[in-house]
Design an enzyme around this catalytic site. Structure first.
Site, mmCIF file in Angstrom:
data_model
loop_
_atom_site.group_PDB
_atom_site.id
_atom_site.type_symbol
_atom_site.label_atom_id
_atom_site.label_comp_id
_atom_site.label_asym_id
_atom_site.label_seq_id
_atom_site.Cartn_x
_atom_site.Cartn_y
_atom_site.Cartn_z
ATOM 1 N N ASP A 53 -102.952 -32.787 -56.111
ATOM 2 C CA ASP A 53 -102.922 -33.742 -57.360
ATOM 3 C C ASP A 53 -104.334 -33.672 -58.030
ATOM 4 O OD1 ASP A 53 -101.896 -35.599 -59.094
ATOM 5 O OD2 ASP A 53 -101.744 -37.027 -57.522
ATOM 6 N N CYS B 1 -111.053 -67.284 -70.518
ATOM 7 C CA CYS B 1 -111.121 -67.065 -69.199
ATOM 8 C C CYS B 1 -110.730 -68.132 -68.312
ATOM 9 C CB CYS B 1 -112.525 -67.070 -69.199
ATOM 10 S SG CYS B 1 -113.133 -66.760 -67.361
ATOM 11 N N LYS C 36 -98.985 -29.160 -53.124
ATOM 12 C CA LYS C 36 -99.044 -29.502 -54.592
ATOM 13 C C LYS C 36 -100.269 -30.493 -54.466
ATOM 14 C CE LYS C 36 -96.582 -30.277 -58.487
ATOM 15 N NZ LYS C 36 -97.473 -31.267 -59.325
ATOM 16 N N LYS D 11 -91.363 -33.276 -55.024
ATOM 17 C CA LYS D 11 -92.100 -34.501 -55.291
ATOM 18 C C LYS D 11 -91.915 -35.219 -54.361
ATOM 19 C CE LYS D 11 -94.064 -35.268 -59.431
ATOM 20 N NZ LYS D 11 -95.413 -35.276 -59.719
ATOM 21 N N GLU E 115 -106.644 -25.561 -58.576
ATOM 22 C CA GLU E 115 -106.610 -27.130 -58.987
ATOM 23 C C GLU E 115 -107.902 -27.632 -58.491
ATOM 24 O OE1 GLU E 115 -103.495 -27.965 -60.177
ATOM 25 O OE2 GLU E 115 -103.610 -30.013 -60.019
ATOM 26 N N CYS F 79 -120.080 -67.805 -66.113
ATOM 27 C CA CYS F 79 -118.914 -67.906 -65.383
ATOM 28 C C CYS F 79 -118.881 -67.959 -63.784
ATOM 29 C CB CYS F 79 -118.123 -66.736 -66.110
ATOM 30 S SG CYS F 79 -116.399 -66.638 -65.606
ATOM 31 N N TYR G 272 -104.581 -21.036 -56.150
ATOM 32 C CA TYR G 272 -103.342 -20.922 -55.786
ATOM 33 C C TYR G 272 -102.221 -19.993 -56.515
ATOM 34 C CZ TYR G 272 -102.706 -24.629 -59.476
ATOM 35 O OH TYR G 272 -102.713 -25.155 -60.417
ATOM 36 N N CYS H 195 -113.963 -70.146 -66.761
ATOM 37 C CA CYS H 195 -114.934 -70.972 -67.743
ATOM 38 C C CYS H 195 -114.453 -71.188 -69.096
ATOM 39 C CB CYS H 195 -116.266 -69.976 -67.513
ATOM 40 S SG CYS H 195 -116.145 -68.614 -68.608
ATOM 41 N N ASP I 26 -131.919 -26.859 -48.819
ATOM 42 C CA ASP I 26 -132.795 -27.495 -49.990
ATOM 43 C C ASP I 26 -134.276 -26.759 -50.139
ATOM 44 O OD1 ASP I 26 -130.800 -29.022 -50.681
ATOM 45 O OD2 ASP I 26 -131.639 -30.822 -49.664
ATOM 46 N N GLU J 60 -96.224 -24.097 -50.295
ATOM 47 C CA GLU J 60 -97.857 -24.724 -50.375
ATOM 48 C C GLU J 60 -97.736 -25.984 -50.691
ATOM 49 O OE1 GLU J 60 -99.612 -22.370 -53.695
ATOM 50 O OE2 GLU J 60 -98.601 -20.746 -52.864
HETATM 51 S S1 IVH Z 1 -98.610 -22.730 -59.184
HETATM 52 C C1 IVH Z 1 -96.681 -20.957 -62.915
HETATM 53 N N1 IVH Z 1 -99.234 -23.913 -56.891
HETATM 54 O O1 IVH Z 1 -98.845 -28.528 -60.489
HETATM 55 C C2 IVH Z 1 -96.995 -21.438 -61.656
HETATM 56 N N2 IVH Z 1 -99.292 -25.387 -58.944
HETATM 57 O O2 IVH Z 1 -96.430 -28.347 -62.709
HETATM 58 C C3 IVH Z 1 -98.168 -22.230 -61.715
HETATM 59 N N3 IVH Z 1 -100.111 -27.536 -58.748
HETATM 60 O O3 IVH Z 1 -100.012 -27.291 -63.442
HETATM 61 C C4 IVH Z 1 -98.590 -23.288 -60.932
HETATM 62 N N4 IVH Z 1 -100.670 -27.458 -56.594
HETATM 63 O O4 IVH Z 1 -101.648 -27.705 -61.814
HETATM 64 C C5 IVH Z 1 -99.305 -24.188 -58.153
HETATM 65 N N5 IVH Z 1 -100.156 -24.836 -54.986
HETATM 66 C C6 IVH Z 1 -100.032 -25.017 -56.389
HETATM 67 C C7 IVH Z 1 -100.326 -26.257 -57.057
HETATM 68 C C8 IVH Z 1 -99.895 -26.413 -58.403
HETATM 69 C C9 IVH Z 1 -100.613 -28.007 -57.732
HETATM 70 C C10 IVH Z 1 -100.187 -28.194 -60.105
HETATM 71 C C11 IVH Z 1 -100.687 -27.194 -61.250
HETATM 72 C C12 IVH Z 1 -99.457 -27.117 -61.823
HETATM 73 C C13 IVH Z 1 -98.536 -28.173 -61.886
HETATM 74 C C14 IVH Z 1 -97.106 -27.745 -62.142
#
Ligand code: IVH
Length: 688
Positions: A124, A412, A122, A318, A179, A436, A231, A415, A45, A120
């Site tokens: 969220d 409510c 996924k 998923k 992401e 309330c 990614y 109250c 800082d 990889e």
């Molecule tokens: S690759 C063309 N890798 O999941 C391929 N997507 O429906 C592009 N996501 O819109 C996506 N983790 O927002 C990829 N390791 C990962 C991911 C990832 C999350 C999301 C991304 C994408 C959706 C796929």
């Protein structure tokens, strides 16, 4: 090196700015990308402040990748829509091992048996595309509808793990995707804060990531700890031969890339990865909702190509949320501290993911309507990322004849007030905030809480007792309490699931402690008092801002809408809420009583206007001064009724110049004919 720059030459300043920029850049990278800081936050800082100061003084030398941009630039009214160079495709979802075997077969049929996959996590969160030109971050665009998205560059720049400038050798142009996510711990903290100031909490970290990224003020975004994993490098950028190498390249360029990657050759290896992470995800600091499987060779990816919506070379698996079926016995309604009414599902107890579930959140009226869930229905309950299980659907086949749609309550349950729904909000509220019961108790609990009056000898249970015994119905009542009122009070809290029966009884020692705590709270400084009284949208930070600006409760009570919105960082919503609060006679009366009892209603060192000699005059302060720091000079201006503004415009009355004033400011003042005054002139003005 010292932080003094009184006698810096231009070239020295330029050099120092360059050094600080690159050093801070490296520290940012160490901390946010490598998670391996080499200096303390304090030292960081200090360096950042030095750079900020120098950049203000010598704006001509500020670099485009300066880490000072991380604190957020100018607010945007509306985000620009941008057409993606490479469309933002999404991935086809799968939920079973057999679908993954099908995917593998399709791939092998198209490209032969020599295939490798990269697995990889996924993440969220919210997808983002970043464009770098000549190594500098040029544009950050959200996915949007896949063809066009919103440009959120200002907000993305505040994310510390997104490089403003690429490291090592980089291509002249680069587009990369990833992401943006909200870390789990920070999400809980954010929601707790939101609830405290009466804002609806976010449902999950993904919503808070997308809500944050769409905020119009980057300075606000900068306060939230968004993070970002990259990614994918899309299109025909031909930088590497495999996807795996492209991730390694991204890492080299300075991006944050997850280490949780595996190169797999067979479906079985993929399943192993999936199973490991289905279990392991509980320990991650961010949410994932599945696994992504991608063909590694970019040449093979090209052969496989795309369908209209998805690449044929990748697929998402998923995770299944754990789910159970049970009967929804009834719906009850809870009124929270802020008056929000939450429908709660009372379930026939059912076993789910290691615990017995009896209740589930139904969130709000819209969700009940969308699910068309009815009392008596067989419902599916899931435990996803959230702690409280939720109802995700109805088994319509088992619906008994005669069950009727839910009619959301109109009054409510606590109250009897008619509930209201604010425009654009899903929740119903009880508007009776001062009478309330749960709202009164909520206000009392807030009043005594640690960051407010900090009366830790009281707590939720004791407040409840005081309220139930009609001793305290508003914070001012606390200060009227006498030992005799309290001695001998008793309450038994019945045993509940996992908890033993508890008895609270007010014996001599307890009572002494309570009264002592109440007495001590009279020393709590004014900003915290202002926070404690619980004006909606006035959280800790806003309370501090208002207290500092108005100095006294009386002055704040007099302020009108115009003046309030003129205060830095106070928007219309807050101003409206403050005005509304003070328009109620009972609030005024409560404040009067608190003041009478000796609660701090003004800042201790009175910094109210000493004499209004500078009334109506606006100043731009620039440079270094002999007798004061820049902040001291600014305080003096306010102390004498003047106003500080950041940049020179035709409305500026004076430019107060110290040594080494920024040349651009000087130039501008000269062109606009605004008087440039010295420290001496200023002292004369205020009669020092
Ligand atoms: S690759 C063309 N890798 O999941 C391929 N997507 O429906 C592009 N996501 O819109 C996506 N983790 O927002 C990829 N390791 C990962 C991911 C990832 C999350 C999301 C991304 C994408 C959706 C796929």
């Amino acid at each position: 090196m010292t932080t003094h720059n009184h006698n810096m030459t231009d070239s020295e300043a330029k050099k120092r700015i360059e050094t600080l920029t690159s050093e801070l850049q490296q520290h940012n990278y160490n901390y946010y990308v490598l998670s391996n800081p080499t200096i303390s936050d304090f030292e960081f800082d200090k360096l950042l402040k030095e750079l900020e100061r120098l950049e203000k003084e010598y704006p001509q030398f500020a670099l485009p990748d300066s880490p000072t941009q991380r604190v957020g630039g100018e607010p945007t009214k509306e985000f620009k829509t941008v057409t993606h160079k490479y469309p933002f495709l999404s991935l086809a979802n799968t939920y079973s091992e057999s679908e993954i075997r099908d995917f593998d077969n399709r791939v092998r049929k198209a490209v032969g048996h020599d295939v490798e996959y990269v697995c990889e996590l996924k993440y969220d969160g919210v997808a983002i595309g970043l464009t770098y030109v000549d190594g500098y971050l040029r544009q950050a665009v959200t996915r949007g509808d896949g063809t066009r998205g919103d440009e959120v560059t200002g907000n993305a720049k505040t994310i510390r793990s997104i490089p403003l400038k690429l490291r090592n050798s980089y291509p002249p142009e680069l587009e990369i995707r990833g992401e943006i996510f909200f870390p789990a711990k920070a999400f809980e903290k954010l929601n707790a804060e939101r609830e405290e100031i009466g804002e609806a909490p976010f449902a999950n970290p993904r919503n808070s990531a997308s809500g944050t990224l769409k905020m119009q003020d980057p300075a606000e975004v900068a306060k939230r700890p968004l993070d970002c994993f990259m990614y994918y490098i899309p299109g025909e950028q031909n930088l590497t031969k495999t996807h795996y190498e492209s991730l390694k390249l991204a890492e080299k360029l300075g991006f944050k890339v997850s280490k949780n990657i595996a190169v797999c050759k067979t479906p079985d290896e993929i399943f192993e990865f999936i199973n490991d992470w289905d279990k392991g995800r509980r320990h991650l600091e961010y949410d994932i909702d599945g696994i992504v499987i991608k063909v590694n060779s970019l040449a093979q990816q090209k052969v496989l190509g795309y369908t209209a919506k998805n690449p044929r070379w990748a697929i998402a698996y998923k995770f299944k949320a754990e789910r159970a079926e049970t009967i929804l016995e009834s719906i009850s309604y809870q009124v929270g501290r802020t008056g929000a009414v939450t429908p709660v599902a009372n379930l026939k107890p059912v076993h789910l993911a290691g615990t017995t579930v009896k209740r589930a959140s139904l969130h709000n009226a819209d969700i009940i309507a969308t699910l068309d869930v009815r009392e008596g229905d067989y419902v599916y309950v899931e435990k996803g990322g959230e702690i409280i299980p939720k109802i995700v659907g109805v088994n319509i086949e088992k619906r008994k004849p005669g069950v009727v749609p839910v009619h959301f309550i109109e009054y409510c349950p606590e109250c009897g007030s008619r509930l209201v729904r604010k425009e654009g909000e899903a929740a119903f509220y009880c508007p009776n905030e001062d009478h309330c019961p749960p709202q009164i108790k909520g206000k009392l609990e807030h009043f005594i809480s640690r960051k407010a009056m900090n009366i830790d000898s009281l707590g939720e249970g004791k407040i409840e007792m005081l309220y139930d015994n009609n001793l305290v119905t508003n914070p001012a009542d606390l200060y009227d309490l006498k030992a005799d009122d309290l001695l001998g009070l008793e309450k038994i809290i019945p045993a509940e699931e996992g908890k033993k029966e508890k008895k609270i009884s007010f014996r001599k020692k307890t009572v002494e402690n309570i009264l002592k705590g109440i007495e001590q709270s009279k020393q709590v400084p004014f900003p915290r008092v202002l926070y404690a009284i619980g004006i909606r949208y006035v959280g800790e930070t806003v309370a501090k801002k208002l207290a500092l600006h108005y100095q006294t409760m009386d002055a704040l009570m007099q302020a009108d809408f115009e003046q309030l919105t003129g205060v830095e960082e106070i928007g219309e919503k807050i101003a409206e809420s403050v005005i509304n609060y003070f328009s109620k006679p009972e609030h005024i009366e409560m404040i009067r009583r608190l003041k009478e009892k000796g609660i701090q209603m003004a800042l201790r060192e009175k910094k109210s206007v000493v004499s209004p000699v500078l009334e109506g005059k606006s100043f731009v302060v620039s440079g270094v001064f002999e007798n004061y720091s820049r902040d001291e000079i600014k305080q003096l201006i306010e102390l004498y009724g003047g106003k500080n503004v950041a940049s020179v415009s035709s409305k500026t009355d004076f430019v107060l110049a110290g040594h080494n004033m920024g040349p651009s400011k000087k130039e501008k003042a000269k062109t606009l004919g605004i008087p440039i005054i010295s420290e001496k002139d200023f002292e004369e003005m205020i009669g020092k």
